[in-house]
Scaffold this motif. Sequence first.
Motif, PDB file in Angstrom:
ATOM      1  N   ASP A 156       8.344 -54.744 -51.639  1.00 34.47           N
ATOM      2  CA  ASP A 156       7.401 -55.849 -51.477  1.00 34.47           C
ATOM      3  C   ASP A 156       6.717 -55.691 -50.123  1.00 34.47           C
ATOM      4  O   ASP A 156       7.013 -56.387 -49.152  1.00 34.47           O
TER       5      ASP A 156
ATOM      6  N   SER B 128      13.324 -50.725 -47.913  1.00 35.13           N
ATOM      7  CA  SER B 128      12.974 -51.830 -48.810  1.00 35.13           C
ATOM      8  C   SER B 128      13.425 -51.522 -50.222  1.00 35.13           C
ATOM      9  O   SER B 128      12.999 -50.523 -50.808  1.00 35.13           O
TER      10      SER B 128
ATOM     11  N   ASP C  97       2.858 -54.538 -48.015  1.00 37.34           N
ATOM     12  CA  ASP C  97       1.405 -54.443 -48.105  1.00 37.34           C
ATOM     13  C   ASP C  97       0.989 -53.009 -47.791  1.00 37.34           C
ATOM     14  O   ASP C  97       0.895 -52.622 -46.620  1.00 37.34           O
TER      15      ASP C  97
ATOM     16  N   ARG D 129       5.487 -50.246 -57.869  1.00 37.59           N
ATOM     17  CA  ARG D 129       5.483 -50.311 -56.402  1.00 37.59           C
ATOM     18  C   ARG D 129       5.685 -48.926 -55.797  1.00 37.59           C
ATOM     19  O   ARG D 129       5.116 -48.605 -54.744  1.00 37.59           O
TER      20      ARG D 129
ATOM     21  N   ARG E 276       7.307 -56.674 -41.351  1.00 42.64           N
ATOM     22  CA  ARG E 276       6.360 -57.769 -41.588  1.00 42.64           C
ATOM     23  C   ARG E 276       6.266 -58.706 -40.379  1.00 42.64           C
ATOM     24  O   ARG E 276       5.168 -59.054 -39.923  1.00 42.64           O
TER      25      ARG E 276
ATOM     26  N   SER F 270      12.912 -53.705 -52.829  1.00 42.28           N
ATOM     27  CA  SER F 270      11.914 -54.254 -53.750  1.00 42.28           C
ATOM     28  C   SER F 270      10.545 -53.626 -53.577  1.00 42.28           C
ATOM     29  O   SER F 270       9.684 -53.727 -54.456  1.00 42.28           O
TER      30      SER F 270
ATOM     31  N   THR G  61      14.120 -46.437 -50.441  1.00 41.65           N
ATOM     32  CA  THR G  61      14.355 -47.440 -51.469  1.00 41.65           C
ATOM     33  C   THR G  61      15.438 -46.957 -52.425  1.00 41.65           C
ATOM     34  O   THR G  61      15.988 -45.853 -52.267  1.00 41.65           O
TER      35      THR G  61
ATOM     36  N   SER H 295      18.558 -51.409 -56.837  1.00 42.38           N
ATOM     37  CA  SER H 295      17.556 -51.831 -55.855  1.00 42.38           C
ATOM     38  C   SER H 295      18.083 -51.748 -54.430  1.00 42.38           C
ATOM     39  O   SER H 295      17.386 -52.114 -53.485  1.00 42.38           O
TER      40      SER H 295
END
Length: 254
Positions: free
Chosen positions: A122, A118, A124, A149, A86, A120, A141, A167
């Motif tokens: 989370d 990741s 894009d 997701r 990000r 979560s 993950t 997680s």
Amino acid sequence: MRRLFPVTDLTAAEDLGEWSLDALADAYAYPGTEGPWLRANMVSTLDGAAQHDGRSQPISCPSDMRIFGTLRGLADVVIAGAETVRLEGYRPARAREAFAARREAAGQGPAPAVAVVSGSLDLDFSLPLFVSPLVPTLVLTGAGAPPDRIAAARRAGAEVVVAGEGSRVDPARAVRELAGLGHRRLLTEGGPRLLGQFVAAGVLDEMCLTLAPMLTAGDAQRIAGGPAVAVPERFALASVLEEAGFLFSRYRRI
């Protein structure tokens, strides 16, 4: 004669000068091991900052970026944490003509895959990293990741790889899972939290570290964060290059 500065003669570092990308690729070639080899590539200031204003670019330099591109050109997969993806605005790895013949001879695709870690998810999934890569982006993950997701990642074209329980992504399992997919030449670009997890798990084989001749003070992260290891692990200096005060070092596990 151009060469990596030998570790047996540390009177002065070899100047990076006008090394070609092909010469750099020879110098940074992965060892011929059967199992996976995980190398990290990070940059740090003299006072230990891995970032400035949240990004690594301000403490980098053009030669650092040449080595960055070379290491990517040699890798099967580039591993990065979600926060780094990000903050640094990750895009798909691109095919580069300078490494095309070398990659073909090694049985590699035209460009490395990018693997995003990741728990979560989370992320894009409308970004080019997921919807328009040259090779499908991987998402590492845990088994307990939100099903919606996971579905969103797959709809975008990403390949979801379960590498942990709940997680949490287990770093050692992530290495094994990637190796099971045929990715033996592994490169992680951090960030510091992810690198710290690889260090704590004892799975890091090589550290490529650029030391920038800068001081930033402040409270920026170090190149590796998280819990400390019980006993510091010793690495051996394999090579060092110098240009304009920047040192480009390479250390390998003893």
